[in-house]
Design a protein around this motif. Structure first.
Motif, PDB file in Angstrom:
ATOM      1  N   TRP A 284       3.071 -18.869   0.485  1.00  0.00           N
ATOM      2  CA  TRP A 284       3.560 -19.015  -0.886  1.00  0.00           C
ATOM      3  C   TRP A 284       5.045 -19.377  -0.845  1.00  0.00           C
ATOM      4  CZ3 TRP A 284       7.405 -15.522  -2.396  1.00  0.00           C
ATOM      5  CH2 TRP A 284       7.563 -14.404  -1.576  1.00  0.00           C
TER       6      TRP A 284
ATOM      7  N   ARG B 100       2.436  -7.070  -9.256  1.00  0.00           N
ATOM      8  CA  ARG B 100       0.973  -7.038  -9.274  1.00  0.00           C
ATOM      9  C   ARG B 100       0.459  -6.108  -8.174  1.00  0.00           C
ATOM     10  NH1 ARG B 100      -2.043 -12.714  -9.142  1.00  0.00           N
ATOM     11  NH2 ARG B 100      -1.627 -12.550  -6.910  1.00  0.00           N
ATOM     12  N   GLY B 101       1.098  -6.158  -7.002  1.00  0.00           N
ATOM     13  CA  GLY B 101       0.725  -5.237  -5.934  1.00  0.00           C
ATOM     14  C   GLY B 101       0.966  -3.794  -6.324  1.00  0.00           C
TER      15      GLY B 101
ATOM     16  N   PRO C 103       0.593 -17.600  -7.049  1.00  0.00           N
ATOM     17  CA  PRO C 103       1.969 -17.583  -6.528  1.00  0.00           C
ATOM     18  C   PRO C 103       2.491 -18.973  -6.178  1.00  0.00           C
ATOM     19  CG  PRO C 103       0.629 -15.881  -5.474  1.00  0.00           C
ATOM     20  CD  PRO C 103      -0.312 -16.741  -6.263  1.00  0.00           C
TER      21      PRO C 103
ATOM     22  N   LEU D 281       4.057 -11.053  -6.918  1.00  0.00           N
ATOM     23  CA  LEU D 281       3.348 -10.325  -5.864  1.00  0.00           C
ATOM     24  C   LEU D 281       3.768  -8.857  -5.815  1.00  0.00           C
ATOM     25  CD1 LEU D 281       3.441 -13.020  -3.040  1.00  0.00           C
ATOM     26  CD2 LEU D 281       1.443 -12.301  -4.363  1.00  0.00           C
TER      27      LEU D 281
ATOM     28  N   THR E  61       3.776 -13.478 -15.691  1.00  0.00           N
ATOM     29  CA  THR E  61       4.457 -12.611 -14.724  1.00  0.00           C
ATOM     30  C   THR E  61       5.488 -11.733 -15.415  1.00  0.00           C
ATOM     31  OG1 THR E  61       4.142 -14.244 -12.961  1.00  0.00           O
ATOM     32  CG2 THR E  61       5.837 -12.576 -12.620  1.00  0.00           C
TER      33      THR E  61
ATOM     34  N   ASP F 133      -1.842  -8.397  -1.933  1.00  0.00           N
ATOM     35  CA  ASP F 133      -0.611  -8.880  -2.555  1.00  0.00           C
ATOM     36  C   ASP F 133       0.631  -8.408  -1.800  1.00  0.00           C
ATOM     37  OD1 ASP F 133      -1.538 -10.506  -4.525  1.00  0.00           O
ATOM     38  OD2 ASP F 133      -1.335  -9.072  -6.159  1.00  0.00           O
TER      39      ASP F 133
ATOM     40  N   ARG G  17       1.067 -10.254   1.481  1.00  0.00           N
ATOM     41  CA  ARG G  17       1.540 -11.622   1.243  1.00  0.00           C
ATOM     42  C   ARG G  17       3.031 -11.614   0.922  1.00  0.00           C
ATOM     43  NH1 ARG G  17      -1.964 -15.208  -2.752  1.00  0.00           N
ATOM     44  NH2 ARG G  17      -0.688 -16.826  -1.756  1.00  0.00           N
ATOM     45  N   LEU G  18       3.457 -10.662   0.117  1.00  0.00           N
ATOM     46  CA  LEU G  18       4.871 -10.545  -0.204  1.00  0.00           C
ATOM     47  C   LEU G  18       5.702 -10.344   1.066  1.00  0.00           C
ATOM     48  CD1 LEU G  18       7.107 -10.189  -2.392  1.00  0.00           C
ATOM     49  CD2 LEU G  18       6.616  -7.741  -2.300  1.00  0.00           C
TER      50      LEU G  18
END
Length: 366
Positions: free
Chosen positions: A44, A181-182, A168, A178, A144, A197, A200-201
């Motif tokens: 992302w 939401r995570g 993202p 991220l 967001t 999430d 990924r962050l």
């Protein structure tokens, strides 16, 4: 102003303001991996202020905004971020709303009543079509921004439908998406989604603000070992019910959570009672087998200190009758207290009160 992200049933961490956030140094974090390895795996984009301004111009261009107005919006955004130290997502939405009346109206309604307006924007709400008609960048930024505000206010149930499907790759501020939401998935005990999430962050943990990286690492370490039907899970469910009641919600969802807690506690109690009964039966069998002094060759062995001498019986005992009526309420007081101590032994003190309240409720039902 700092905010608090809750981790477990009794853990929380203060998240420092955006203006005070500093990038993490090389090779920091729980897993000890270097920045190069993480950057190579990132799927992302992390956009700086110039890239976000470019996205803002592209969104306004698709709406037919005049070039001069696009320049004004982009300049206003950059000034807000670079000079006024505004959060990039706030500056982006504010600059876009000044050039697009539909967005401006939504922002005004959100400022007046965040929860009601947000509910009108979920897939079943009347404003869903309005939001979906916006350019992808603007729609992602708006969702967001709203989702973040809902999470900060602990409205997790309403936040998920708002930004659950935001991509993202399109969102101007993917790191904020991220992270929040995570955090929302984490609070709702959605382990798989939360880990997806947050991990990924952390692919860009050396580039994102330190408050995001460090808190995300803590949330991953907190929720990854969570086991179904464990004391930890039960305590978190109790925390969620407390949150709902703090928000004035005694609705059907809250009642279902309460019943889930009761069911899980009942299951845990039944398991403990079953283990205790097995231990008692094993002890009785051992005592029966040692009726001749514990020697199979007929010779006597020294008497155990814990056993009364002189017994002439065969050592047979009546098996304990177990049926549906021999539940918690029928245990002798000493055994009931012992089970209660085992259940609440690993929990914080205030959860003992919740467990005792459960037993009172069970007794009332009987």
């Amino acid at each position: 102003m700092s905010e608090t992200i809750r981790l477990g049933s009794n853990e929380s961490v203060q998240v420092i303001p955006e203006s005070e956030a500093q990038p993490l140094g090389p090779n920091t974090g729980l897993d000890g991996e270097g920045s190069d390895a993480l950057k190579s795996n990132a799927d992302w984009p992390l956009r700086d202020s110039e890239a976000m301004a470019k996205q803002l111009r592209a969104a306004l261009d698709r709406l037919g905004v005049a070039p001069d107005s696009m320049d004004v919006a982009a300049e206003q955004f950059l000034i807000g971020v670079q000079r006024d130290d505004l959060e990039p997502l706030n500056a982006w939405v504010e600059s876009a709303s000044q050039q697009f009346d539909v967005l401006a109206d939504l922002v005004k309604r959100l400022d007046a009543d965040l929860l009601t307006t947000a509910q009108a924007m979920d897939p079943t709400g009347p404003d869903y079509a309005i939001v979906e008609s916006m350019p992808a960048e603007m729609r992602s930024a708006l969702r967001t921004w709203i989702g973040r505000e809902l999470v900060r206010a602990r409205y997790y149930d309403e936040a998920l439908p708002i930004f659950a499907e935001v991509d993202p790759a399109v969102c101007p501020d993917a790191a904020t998406l991220l992270f929040y939401r995570g955090a929302c998935y984490h609070a709702q005990l959605k382990i798989k989604d939360a880990l997806a999430d947050l991990r990924r962050l952390l692919q860009r943990k050396d580039e994102i603000p330190a408050r995001y990286a460090r808190t995300a690492e803590m949330m991953v370490a907190d929720i990854k070992p969570l086991k179904k039907d464990s004391l930890d899970e039960i305590s978190r469910l109790m925390t969620d019910v407390t949150r709902r009641l703090d928000l004035g919600r005694a609705d059907e969802t809250t009642q279902e959570r309460e019943q889930e807690i009761v069911d899980k506690l009942t299951k845990l109690i039944d398991k403990i009672e079953e283990e205790q009964q097995k231990q008692q039966q094993q002890q009785q069998q051992q005592q029966s087998a040692s009726g001749n002094g514990g020697r199979s060759d007929g010779q006597a062995s020294p008497m155990d200190d814990s056993r009364i001498a002189g017994a002439n019986g065969q050592g047979d005992v009546d098996r304990k009758k177990i049926d549906d009526q021999n539940g918690w309420g029928n245990l002798p007081p000493a055994e009931r207290q012992e089970s209660l101590q085992q259940i609440s032994r690993d929990l914080p003190t205030h959860y003992r009160e919740a467990i005792e309240a459960y037993f009172r409720k069970l007794a009332t039902q009987k």
